[in-house]
Design an enzyme around this catalytic site. Structure first.
Site, PDB file in Angstrom:
ATOM      1  N   GLU A 158     -21.818  72.952  61.747  1.00 17.53           N
ATOM      2  CA  GLU A 158     -20.769  72.031  62.212  1.00 17.53           C
ATOM      3  C   GLU A 158     -19.910  71.540  61.042  1.00 17.53           C
ATOM      4  O   GLU A 158     -19.617  70.350  60.900  1.00 17.53           O
ATOM      5  CB  GLU A 158     -21.393  70.849  62.979  1.00 17.53           C
ATOM      6  CG  GLU A 158     -22.028  71.277  64.295  1.00 17.53           C
ATOM      7  CD  GLU A 158     -22.454  70.109  65.162  1.00 17.53           C
ATOM      8  OE1 GLU A 158     -22.280  70.199  66.382  1.00 17.53           O
ATOM      9  OE2 GLU A 158     -22.959  69.116  64.614  1.00 17.53           O
ATOM     10  N   GLU A 234     -25.248  75.386  70.651  1.00 19.50           N
ATOM     11  CA  GLU A 234     -25.991  74.130  70.800  1.00 19.50           C
ATOM     12  C   GLU A 234     -25.621  73.544  72.154  1.00 19.50           C
ATOM     13  O   GLU A 234     -24.672  72.770  72.266  1.00 19.50           O
ATOM     14  CB  GLU A 234     -25.687  73.127  69.690  1.00 19.50           C
ATOM     15  CG  GLU A 234     -26.444  73.371  68.407  1.00 19.50           C
ATOM     16  CD  GLU A 234     -26.389  72.164  67.464  1.00 19.50           C
ATOM     17  OE1 GLU A 234     -26.183  71.022  67.953  1.00 19.50           O
ATOM     18  OE2 GLU A 234     -26.541  72.366  66.255  1.00 19.50           O
TER      19      GLU A 234
END
Length: 593
Positions: A158, A234
């Site tokens: 991320e 995710e």
């Protein structure tokens, strides 16, 4: 040998379209005696792949002292995934977040003077290259094109939410390819254009992280990346808990509907988490977005497999959805059985003896609880006197507790003690008598002191922030420290190691023996206790706190044994309990409405 590649619209397994249906299992959050069980149950839900982060600080808490054995044997974990007939995805970071201590980065790294994290900084890049090559020594021979089962490797984590240093990402790719990783490389970011643009490179396959509005998020991802398979790597099916909050849950039917939308769109998925596990030892992280919130010991995550690995309603709901799109085994995991219920009388521990008979976690199977950084203390030698209180990092302490001491001014008759910042919780004593506490979470930085001659402050590091700009921050009493505006000096700091807790005047320690017919999962009820730690045999289970929401600590069956067992309670705030109660099921607190 097989091949795995990225096609125009799909992943390609041996040249044929393939959908990844994966779930996250963190080997470092699960007792190694349970790895095979959790992997097998994930397959029975319909998954064909297991994903795991790699926690750098679990493998190298001290620079140069690399370990990948026992509870952190990544290779053995991947081999068990392969033995179950499943593929694997590896996410080595080096930053992982994961609500894990310091986001997975070692304290020796993040406390390096002048270092710039997660960017093109020479000191940072030099250290992470050594780390990544060690991980890839394990991963490379297990790739699918070498007869193994690893199909994807992720670059960073991320990153678009943190930075935009393309040269840094390119260096990670160079190291990865040079170390022999030949499978496709991915990145993950929340599907917002700015994050997607900053967090990847043209040669990397971009995936998304989200838990709702699947169709909308996939559309954004497709606009950013016109070709290749769509993937939510995710898919947030639950959430984590923090001390002082509630137990977060998500509705199983609602979560299953979002999963259905993902799969109906033809996307691949990695469910985060399929089984959350436990922050054994002192490995929990913390968040701070204006208020410091340490993560609980339980990482149940309201996942399809609960903290003890038992199937939940979400397991059945997800299994039903997956069956619409892929083969699902007929076999189902057995329903959870109640854990043994009993009580253990606790007695005092002689001064000088180690809780549980040895260092907490120090000789547990695989070293779980001690292999991750911060599980035990590093000694009890006091620091030299200094004008400012030294930090945990300055005295080289990886444990949770540090005692600060100094003399009060001659004839001191009382006054207001103030500290610039407490990281993270402190108990204040004058002449050996506790007179107050300060909490970072509650923004408390002062205590009224009575007359006396000697000041002592016990500071607990409650979990290192795992996200954003507070990564690597110093822990302890952050000065200046003053009384009524007059700064105090002459500070000495002494590490308080949990294995020597019985000798620490601020702690009370009690222990008891119990017998089992066979090894068994257990749940220790901490209701009515204050704040502290529990050790069963040689496993440091983690922290408890009356602040909630978590009320039980999970004891994995492989950490127990047939015959005699021992429990030790190390209490920080009140007299240690006289009885330890074991209950039949977990109690993780009031649920989020």
């Amino acid at each position: 040998m097989s091949t795995f590649a990225i096609g125009d619209t799909d992943f390609l397994l041996d040249g044929r379209p393939h959908r990844v249906i994966s779930g996250a299992l963190h080997y470092f959050r699960i007792h190694p005696g349970h790895w095979a069980d959790r992997i097998r149950k994930a397959r029975l839900m319909g998954l064909n792949t297991i994903e795991t982060y790699v926690a750098w600080n679990a493998h190298e808490p001290v620079r140069g002292e690399w370990d990948a054995t026992g509870a952190i044997d990544l290779g053995a974990f991947l081999d068990l995934v392969a033995a179950e007939g499943m593929h694997a995805i590896v996410r080595p970071g080096p930053y992982i977040c994961a609500e894990w201590h310091n986001g997975g980065l070692p304290v020796w790294l993040t406390s390096t003077p002048g270092i710039a994290l997660r960017r093109s900084d020479a000191a940072y890049l030099e250290a992470l290259e050594v780390y990544l090559r060690r991980v890839y020594d394990i991963v490379a021979p297990r790739q699918i094109d070498r007869g193994g089962n690893v199909v994807l490797v992720q670059i960073e984590n991320e990153y678009g939410a943190y930075g935009s240093d393309a040269a840094y990402l390119a260096e990670l790719v160079r190291i990865t390819r040079d170390a022999g990783i030949t499978v496709p490389l991915t990145t993950v970011d929340q599907p917002e254009p700015g994050m997607l643009a900053a967090g990847t490179l043209p040669e990397l396959h971009t995936t998304g992280s989200f838990g709702s509005r699947a169709a909308e998020r996939l559309e954004t991802l497709r606009r950013f990346q016109p070709t290749g398979p769509l993937m939510c790597s995710e898919f947030w099916d639950g959430w984590f808990d923090w001390w002082g909050g509630v137990h977060h849950t998500t509705d199983a039917i609602t979560a299953a509907a979002e999963l259905d939308a993902l799969l109906a769109a033809g996307a691949s998925v990695n469910i985060y988490m399929v089984h959350g596990g436990t922050n054994f030892g002192l490995t929990n992280g913390a968040n701070d977005k204006g208020r410091y919130l340490p993560i609980t010991t339980s990482y149940d995550y309201d996942a399809p497999l609960d903290e003890a690995g038992d199937p939940t309603a979400k397991f059945e709901a997800f299994r039903e959805v997956i069956a619409r799109y892929a083969p699902v085994p007929d076999e189902r995991p057995a329903a959870a059985a109640p854990a043994p219920v009993f009580e253990v009388a606790l007695g005092s521990v002689p001064v000088g003896s180690a809780p549980g008979g040895s260092a907490p976690g120090g000789s547990a199977p695989g070293g779980i609880g001690s292999s991750a950084e911060g599980a035990v203390g590093t000694g009890a030698a006091p620091s030299a006197a200094s004008p400012q209180p030294p930090t945990f990092e300055e005295v080289g302490h990886l444990g949770a507790l540090l005692r600060y001491e100094t003399d009060l001014p001659d004839g001191f008759a009382g006054g207001e003690l103030t500290v610039a910042e407490v990281r993270d919780h402190a108990w204040v004593s004058v002449d050996g008598v506790r007179v107050g506490a300060m909490s970072r979470t509650r923004h408390e930085r002062s205590v009224r002191l009575p007359a006396g001659s000697r000041l002592s402050v016990l500071v607990e590091e409650q979990g290192r922030v795992n996200y954003d700009v507070r990564l690597g921050e110093a822990k302890g009493l952050i000065g200046p420290v003053a009384i009524d505006g007059r700064e105090l000096g002459g500070w000495r700091a002494t590490p308080v190691a949990l294995e020597a807790a019985a000798s620490a005047p601020e702690l009370t320690v009690r222990t008891g023996e119990f017998a089992l017919d066979r090894p068994a999962d257990l749940f220790v009820d901490t209701a009515g206790w204050g704040k502290g730690y529990v050790v069963v045999n040689d496993l440091l289970l983690g922290r408890y706190w009356s602040n909630g929401p978590q009320r039980t600590l999970y004891v994995p069956g492989p950490a127990t044994r047939a015959g005699g067992n021992r429990i030790t309670v190390i209490e920080l705030e009140q007299p240690a309990p006289a009885v330890a109660r074991f209950v039949e099921a977990p109690l993780l607190g009031p649920r989020e409405e």
